[in-house]
Design an enzyme around this catalytic site. Structure first.
Site, PDB file in Angstrom:
ATOM      1  CB  ILE A 140      -1.156  -0.106   1.299  1.00  0.00           C
ATOM      2  CG1 ILE A 140      -0.148   0.037   2.370  1.00  0.00           C
ATOM      3  CG2 ILE A 140      -2.171  -0.913   0.970  1.00  0.00           C
ATOM      4  CD1 ILE A 140      -1.139  -0.345   3.969  1.00  0.00           C
ATOM      5  CG  ASP A 141      -0.100   4.262  -2.645  1.00  0.00           C
ATOM      6  OD1 ASP A 141       0.389   3.530  -3.249  1.00  0.00           O
ATOM      7  OD2 ASP A 141      -0.989   4.939  -3.133  1.00  0.00           O
ATOM      8  CE  LYS A 142       6.802   8.944   2.924  1.00  0.00           C
ATOM      9  NZ  LYS A 142       7.624  10.030   2.662  1.00  0.00           N
ATOM     10  CB  THR A 144      -2.287   4.282   1.941  1.00  0.00           C
ATOM     11  OG1 THR A 144      -2.618   5.044   0.664  1.00  0.00           O
ATOM     12  CG2 THR A 144      -3.567   3.585   2.403  1.00  0.00           C
ATOM     13  NE  ARG A 241      -2.738   8.599  -3.694  1.00  0.00           N
ATOM     14  CZ  ARG A 241      -1.445   8.612  -3.635  1.00  0.00           C
ATOM     15  NH1 ARG A 241      -0.835   7.588  -3.647  1.00  0.00           N
ATOM     16  NH2 ARG A 241      -0.983   9.849  -3.870  1.00  0.00           N
TER      17      ARG A 241
END
Length: 307
Positions: A140-142, A144, A241
């Site tokens: 998962i994104d940094k 998030t 997103r």
């Protein structure tokens, strides 16, 4: 024996006719085109088991294999970074990742990641993804927060990766978005690929893209904002997103896809709240639920007070 990171693709009709170096740049956001061309030159890229040149144009059904050579003298150091371990057994670990923590090291950024923390706290991790991504099945994104599953051995890794590919893994995210969504539920079915104008971003594009579906339910409405729950049918980079920006409701705090002036939160207001999968050894269905992080909770309380 040196261990290579191996990646494989079968070319579909959308990518047919593309140069192979261009195709691979789209797949590896962290690697430059010149680095990829160097791998091709060194024979680390094959098409249908044969070496090719960087200007080779791929055909539909071509089998592409990339073997990324190990970085010389590269060692990812264990670091005592606190981890919120939600579940652990001999095969699987489930972590509740805080916002701001990068999942795995990348060129020029080899410390302070979830992988560094895992190497310190967890004795065994699968080796399928090589030295940079031990145990990492998905990310998962940094910016998030939320639940991520990690494989402790190759058997677990292969099972979890297959479940992700077959869309068996149950993932529910909570997001705060700009604007008021008038309907109570919806589905965004729009293909996602690299943004042709900015390769750091993804976008809804119809060429060089992958099928992407996000279902959402409105949970709460505020003045100028909506709290939603998203269920992923596919798992594309930046999917929620990009999809929410596409329908005119970008995430609060999103540095890439949202407006500059927004509510006070460091990174996008997106939390991976629910994660469910079949245990790789027993086949039992496991599901985990996590609380929203404090900063998202605080934002929601402020909006409720204004309401």
């Amino acid at each position: 024996m040196e261990r290579f990171e191996k990646y494989e693709w079968t070319i579909d009709s959308d990518h047919a006719g593309e140069r192979i170096d261009k195709f691979l740049v789209e797949q590896f956001a962290e690697w430059s085109r010149s680095q990829i061309q160097q791998w091709i030159k060194e024979g680390h890229v094959t098409v249908n088991e044969k070496e090719v040149k960087a200007n080779y144009k791929v055909n539909e059904e071509d089998e592409i294999v990339v073997k990324i050579p190990p970085q010389k003298d590269l060692e990812i150091e264990p670091e005592n970074i606190p981890l919120d371990i939600v579940y652990q057994d001999q095969d699987v670990v489930v972590i509740n990742k805080p916002r701001g923590l990068v999942v795995h090291p990348a060129p020029g950024h080899y410390s302070g990641t979830l992988v560094n923390a895992l190497l310190y706290h967890i004795k065994d991790l699968s080796g399928i993804n090589g030295v940079l991504r031990p145990g990492i099945v998905h990310r998962i994104d940094k910016d998030t927060s939320g639940l991520i599953m990690v494989a402790k051995n190759d058997l677990a890794h292969e099972s979890l990766a297959r479940q992700l590919k077959d869309h068996i893994v149950h993932r529910v995210y909570v997001a705060l978005v700009h604007g008021n969504i008038p309907h109570d539920l919806g589905t965004v079915d729009a293909p996602i690929g690299r943004d042709p104008k900015d390769r750091k971003k993804m976008a809804v594009v119809h060429k060089n893209s992958k099928h992407a579906v996000t279902h959402f339910i409105v949970k709460e409405r505020f003045e100028g904002y909506t709290l939603i729950e998203c269920k992923l049918e596919t798992g594309r980079t930046h999917q929620i997103r990009v999809h929410m920006q596409y329908i005119g409701h970008p995430l609060v705090g999103d540095p890439l896809y949202g407006p500059k002036r927004t509510l006070n939160i460091d990174g996008q207001a997106l939390h991976a709240k629910v994660l469910g999968f079949e245990h790789p050894r027993t086949g039992e269905y496991l599901e985990f639920d996590s609380e929203l992080p404090e900063d998202m909770d605080r934002l929601l309380e402020q909006l409720r007070t204004k309401h």
